[in-house]
Design a protein around this motif. Structure first.
Motif, PDB file in Angstrom:
ATOM      1  N   ASN A 168       0.830  -1.211   0.000  1.00 35.82           N
ATOM      2  CA  ASN A 168       0.000   0.000   0.000  1.00 35.82           C
ATOM      3  C   ASN A 168       0.864   1.260   0.000  1.00 35.82           C
ATOM      4  O   ASN A 168       0.529   2.249  -0.658  1.00 35.82           O
ATOM      5  CB  ASN A 168      -0.947   0.007   1.205  1.00 35.82           C
ATOM      6  CG  ASN A 168      -2.055  -1.014   1.065  1.00 35.82           C
ATOM      7  OD1 ASN A 168      -2.318  -1.510  -0.021  1.00 35.82           O
ATOM      8  ND2 ASN A 168      -2.700  -1.345   2.165  1.00 35.82           N
ATOM      9  N   LYS A 169       1.977   1.197   0.731  1.00 36.35           N
ATOM     10  CA  LYS A 169       2.893   2.332   0.777  1.00 36.35           C
ATOM     11  C   LYS A 169       3.475   2.575  -0.611  1.00 36.35           C
ATOM     12  O   LYS A 169       3.517   3.712  -1.088  1.00 36.35           O
ATOM     13  CB  LYS A 169       4.011   2.052   1.786  1.00 36.35           C
ATOM     14  CG  LYS A 169       5.046   3.140   1.890  1.00 36.35           C
ATOM     15  CD  LYS A 169       6.138   2.735   2.874  1.00 36.35           C
ATOM     16  CE  LYS A 169       7.331   3.653   2.793  1.00 36.35           C
ATOM     17  NZ  LYS A 169       8.436   3.176   3.614  1.00 36.35           N
ATOM     18  N   SER A 170       3.901   1.500  -1.275  1.00 36.03           N
ATOM     19  CA  SER A 170       4.468   1.624  -2.621  1.00 36.03           C
ATOM     20  C   SER A 170       3.437   2.187  -3.592  1.00 36.03           C
ATOM     21  O   SER A 170       3.749   3.059  -4.416  1.00 36.03           O
ATOM     22  CB  SER A 170       4.953   0.266  -3.122  1.00 36.03           C
ATOM     23  OG  SER A 170       5.993  -0.211  -2.317  1.00 36.03           O
ATOM     24  N   GLN A 171       2.208   1.686  -3.483  1.00 35.20           N
ATOM     25  CA  GLN A 171       1.139   2.189  -4.353  1.00 35.20           C
ATOM     26  C   GLN A 171       0.877   3.664  -4.080  1.00 35.20           C
ATOM     27  O   GLN A 171       0.702   4.449  -5.017  1.00 35.20           O
ATOM     28  CB  GLN A 171      -0.140   1.381  -4.148  1.00 35.20           C
ATOM     29  CG  GLN A 171      -0.074  -0.023  -4.696  1.00 35.20           C
ATOM     30  CD  GLN A 171      -1.319  -0.841  -4.359  1.00 35.20           C
ATOM     31  OE1 GLN A 171      -2.210  -0.371  -3.678  1.00 35.20           O
ATOM     32  NE2 GLN A 171      -1.356  -2.069  -4.851  1.00 35.20           N
ATOM     33  N   ALA A 172       0.856   4.038  -2.800  1.00 32.04           N
ATOM     34  CA  ALA A 172       0.600   5.431  -2.446  1.00 32.04           C
ATOM     35  C   ALA A 172       1.725   6.327  -2.951  1.00 32.04           C
ATOM     36  O   ALA A 172       1.470   7.412  -3.489  1.00 32.04           O
ATOM     37  CB  ALA A 172       0.446   5.573  -0.931  1.00 32.04           C
ATOM     38  N   VAL A 173       2.975   5.872  -2.777  1.00 33.14           N
ATOM     39  CA  VAL A 173       4.119   6.657  -3.253  1.00 33.14           C
ATOM     40  C   VAL A 173       4.063   6.795  -4.775  1.00 33.14           C
ATOM     41  O   VAL A 173       4.266   7.884  -5.324  1.00 33.14           O
ATOM     42  CB  VAL A 173       5.457   6.025  -2.787  1.00 33.14           C
ATOM     43  CG1 VAL A 173       6.644   6.608  -3.526  1.00 33.14           C
ATOM     44  CG2 VAL A 173       5.621   6.186  -1.280  1.00 33.14           C
ATOM     45  N   ALA A 174       3.758   5.694  -5.463  1.00 35.53           N
ATOM     46  CA  ALA A 174       3.662   5.737  -6.932  1.00 35.53           C
ATOM     47  C   ALA A 174       2.545   6.688  -7.362  1.00 35.53           C
ATOM     48  O   ALA A 174       2.724   7.499  -8.288  1.00 35.53           O
ATOM     49  CB  ALA A 174       3.419   4.345  -7.487  1.00 35.53           C
ATOM     50  N   LYS A 175       1.406   6.610  -6.705  1.00 30.49           N
ATOM     51  CA  LYS A 175       0.279   7.482  -7.040  1.00 30.49           C
ATOM     52  C   LYS A 175       0.647   8.933  -6.752  1.00 30.49           C
ATOM     53  O   LYS A 175       0.317   9.835  -7.535  1.00 30.49           O
ATOM     54  CB  LYS A 175      -0.954   7.062  -6.257  1.00 30.49           C
ATOM     55  CG  LYS A 175      -2.198   7.742  -6.715  1.00 30.49           C
ATOM     56  CD  LYS A 175      -3.426   6.994  -6.298  1.00 30.49           C
ATOM     57  CE  LYS A 175      -4.619   7.595  -6.975  1.00 30.49           C
ATOM     58  NZ  LYS A 175      -5.485   6.648  -7.547  1.00 30.49           N
ATOM     59  N   PHE A 176       1.333   9.165  -5.619  1.00 33.00           N
ATOM     60  CA  PHE A 176       1.758  10.519  -5.283  1.00 33.00           C
ATOM     61  C   PHE A 176       2.713  11.053  -6.350  1.00 33.00           C
ATOM     62  O   PHE A 176       2.573  12.196  -6.799  1.00 33.00           O
ATOM     63  CB  PHE A 176       2.431  10.534  -3.907  1.00 33.00           C
ATOM     64  CG  PHE A 176       3.011  11.875  -3.549  1.00 33.00           C
ATOM     65  CD1 PHE A 176       2.184  12.914  -3.143  1.00 33.00           C
ATOM     66  CD2 PHE A 176       4.380  12.107  -3.637  1.00 33.00           C
ATOM     67  CE1 PHE A 176       2.717  14.156  -2.822  1.00 33.00           C
ATOM     68  CE2 PHE A 176       4.905  13.347  -3.322  1.00 33.00           C
ATOM     69  CZ  PHE A 176       4.090  14.379  -2.914  1.00 33.00           C
ATOM     70  N   LYS A 177       3.685  10.230  -6.744  1.00 33.12           N
ATOM     71  CA  LYS A 177       4.645  10.670  -7.761  1.00 33.12           C
ATOM     72  C   LYS A 177       3.938  10.947  -9.085  1.00 33.12           C
ATOM     73  O   LYS A 177       4.253  11.926  -9.772  1.00 33.12           O
ATOM     74  CB  LYS A 177       5.743   9.615  -7.943  1.00 33.12           C
ATOM     75  CG  LYS A 177       6.733   9.592  -6.794  1.00 33.12           C
ATOM     76  CD  LYS A 177       7.818   8.548  -7.001  1.00 33.12           C
ATOM     77  CE  LYS A 177       8.805   8.561  -5.834  1.00 33.12           C
ATOM     78  NZ  LYS A 177       9.833   7.541  -5.977  1.00 33.12           N
ATOM     79  N   ASP A 178       2.993  10.079  -9.426  1.00 33.09           N
ATOM     80  CA  ASP A 178       2.230  10.272 -10.663  1.00 33.09           C
ATOM     81  C   ASP A 178       1.433  11.576 -10.588  1.00 33.09           C
ATOM     82  O   ASP A 178       1.448  12.375 -11.533  1.00 33.09           O
ATOM     83  CB  ASP A 178       1.293   9.080 -10.880  1.00 33.09           C
ATOM     84  CG  ASP A 178       0.569   9.146 -12.206  1.00 33.09           C
ATOM     85  OD1 ASP A 178       1.224   9.504 -13.216  1.00 33.09           O
ATOM     86  OD2 ASP A 178      -0.644   8.852 -12.238  1.00 33.09           O
ATOM     87  N   THR A 179       0.762  11.793  -9.466  1.00 27.37           N
ATOM     88  CA  THR A 179      -0.030  13.018  -9.290  1.00 27.37           C
ATOM     89  C   THR A 179       0.880  14.242  -9.303  1.00 27.37           C
ATOM     90  O   THR A 179       0.546  15.272  -9.900  1.00 27.37           O
ATOM     91  CB  THR A 179      -0.818  12.946  -7.961  1.00 27.37           C
ATOM     92  OG1 THR A 179      -1.630  11.775  -7.976  1.00 27.37           O
ATOM     93  CG2 THR A 179      -1.697  14.147  -7.762  1.00 27.37           C
ATOM     94  N   LYS A 180       2.036  14.115  -8.665  1.00 24.97           N
ATOM     95  CA  LYS A 180       3.006  15.217  -8.643  1.00 24.97           C
ATOM     96  C   LYS A 180       3.478  15.527 -10.064  1.00 24.97           C
ATOM     97  O   LYS A 180       3.546  16.695 -10.461  1.00 24.97           O
ATOM     98  CB  LYS A 180       4.192  14.832  -7.754  1.00 24.97           C
ATOM     99  CG  LYS A 180       5.278  15.878  -7.662  1.00 24.97           C
ATOM    100  CD  LYS A 180       6.430  15.397  -6.794  1.00 24.97           C
ATOM    101  CE  LYS A 180       7.608  16.336  -6.860  1.00 24.97           C
ATOM    102  NZ  LYS A 180       8.772  15.798  -6.151  1.00 24.97           N
ATOM    103  N   ALA A 181       3.778  14.465 -10.832  1.00 25.48           N
ATOM    104  CA  ALA A 181       4.229  14.663 -12.217  1.00 25.48           C
ATOM    105  C   ALA A 181       3.123  15.321 -13.046  1.00 25.48           C
ATOM    106  O   ALA A 181       3.388  16.235 -13.842  1.00 25.48           O
ATOM    107  CB  ALA A 181       4.638  13.331 -12.833  1.00 25.48           C
ATOM    108  N   GLN A 182       1.886  14.869 -12.828  1.00 25.67           N
ATOM    109  CA  GLN A 182       0.765  15.481 -13.552  1.00 25.67           C
ATOM    110  C   GLN A 182       0.595  16.943 -13.151  1.00 25.67           C
ATOM    111  O   GLN A 182       0.349  17.808 -14.016  1.00 25.67           O
ATOM    112  CB  GLN A 182      -0.535  14.714 -13.275  1.00 25.67           C
ATOM    113  CG  GLN A 182      -0.604  13.353 -13.917  1.00 25.67           C
ATOM    114  CD  GLN A 182      -1.866  12.599 -13.520  1.00 25.67           C
ATOM    115  OE1 GLN A 182      -2.691  13.085 -12.774  1.00 25.67           O
ATOM    116  NE2 GLN A 182      -1.997  11.379 -14.040  1.00 25.67           N
ATOM    117  N   ALA A 183       0.742  17.240 -11.861  1.00 23.31           N
ATOM    118  CA  ALA A 183       0.600  18.614 -11.377  1.00 23.31           C
ATOM    119  C   ALA A 183       1.705  19.494 -11.953  1.00 23.31           C
ATOM    120  O   ALA A 183       1.447  20.626 -12.391  1.00 23.31           O
ATOM    121  CB  ALA A 183       0.626  18.646  -9.856  1.00 23.31           C
ATOM    122  N   ILE A 184       2.924  18.973 -11.983  1.00 25.35           N
ATOM    123  CA  ILE A 184       4.049  19.739 -12.540  1.00 25.35           C
ATOM    124  C   ILE A 184       3.824  19.981 -14.028  1.00 25.35           C
ATOM    125  O   ILE A 184       4.027  21.097 -14.522  1.00 25.35           O
ATOM    126  CB  ILE A 184       5.397  19.028 -12.272  1.00 25.35           C
ATOM    127  CG1 ILE A 184       5.733  19.118 -10.777  1.00 25.35           C
ATOM    128  CG2 ILE A 184       6.521  19.612 -13.116  1.00 25.35           C
ATOM    129  CD1 ILE A 184       6.936  18.296 -10.340  1.00 25.35           C
TER     130      ILE A 184
END
Length: 154
Positions: A93-109
């Motif tokens: 779950n942590k890995s999924q959350a980190v991946a989702k966060f990074k994906d969301t961060k990349a989309q936001a950037i």
């Protein structure tokens, strides 16, 4: 019946009653001896069972200790298995959350860069329009100043 025959009959009856009582006493004695033998046999059997149980008490106790150790080990194993599963799920779950966060961060950037580019283009367009307007005003002011200079000179 004569008195002597009555006495003889009474003596015979008394003798028979005495012998019957003696026979009853003998029968009671024999039955008590049998009952005593049976009781002694049962007592010996019970004593033997007690001695056997007493001798097996350590074996029984040891088997209970072994059973307790098995239950404890099984419980610890189940706990460790559950702990491992839970840790694995947490990591997943942590890995999924980190991946989702990074994906969301990349989309936001990416969206920020897109908006920044659009904003810069809009600002540059506005600046170009302002420069053109400024150039027009400057040219009008220049013409008007030239006209004023001509008018004053004339």
């Amino acid at each position: 019946m004569t008195e002597a025959s009555k006495i003889e009959k009474a003596n015979a009856l008394a003798k028979d009653v005495f012998l019957a009582n003696l026979g009853l006493a003998g029968k009671i004695f024999e039955q008590s001896q049998d009952l005593l033998k049976q009781t002694e046999a049962k007592l010996k059997e019970t004593e033997s069972k007690c001695k056997d149980a007493y001798s097996k008490r350590n074996e029984f106790f040891d088997s209970l200790v072994a059973r307790g150790e098995k239950v404890q080990n099984d419980t610890i194993a189940k706990f460790e298995e559950g702990k491992t599963e839970l840790s694995s799920k947490i990591e997943s779950n942590k890995s999924q959350a980190v991946a989702k966060f990074k994906d969301t961060k990349a989309q936001a950037i990416a969206k920020f860069e897109e908006l920044k580019s659009e904003s810069n283009a809009a600002v540059e367009g506005q600046m170009k329009t302002l420069r053109e307007s400024f150039d027009k005003v400057k040219s009008k002011v220049s013409r008007n100043s030239d006209e004023v200079v001509e008018t004053v000179a004339s």
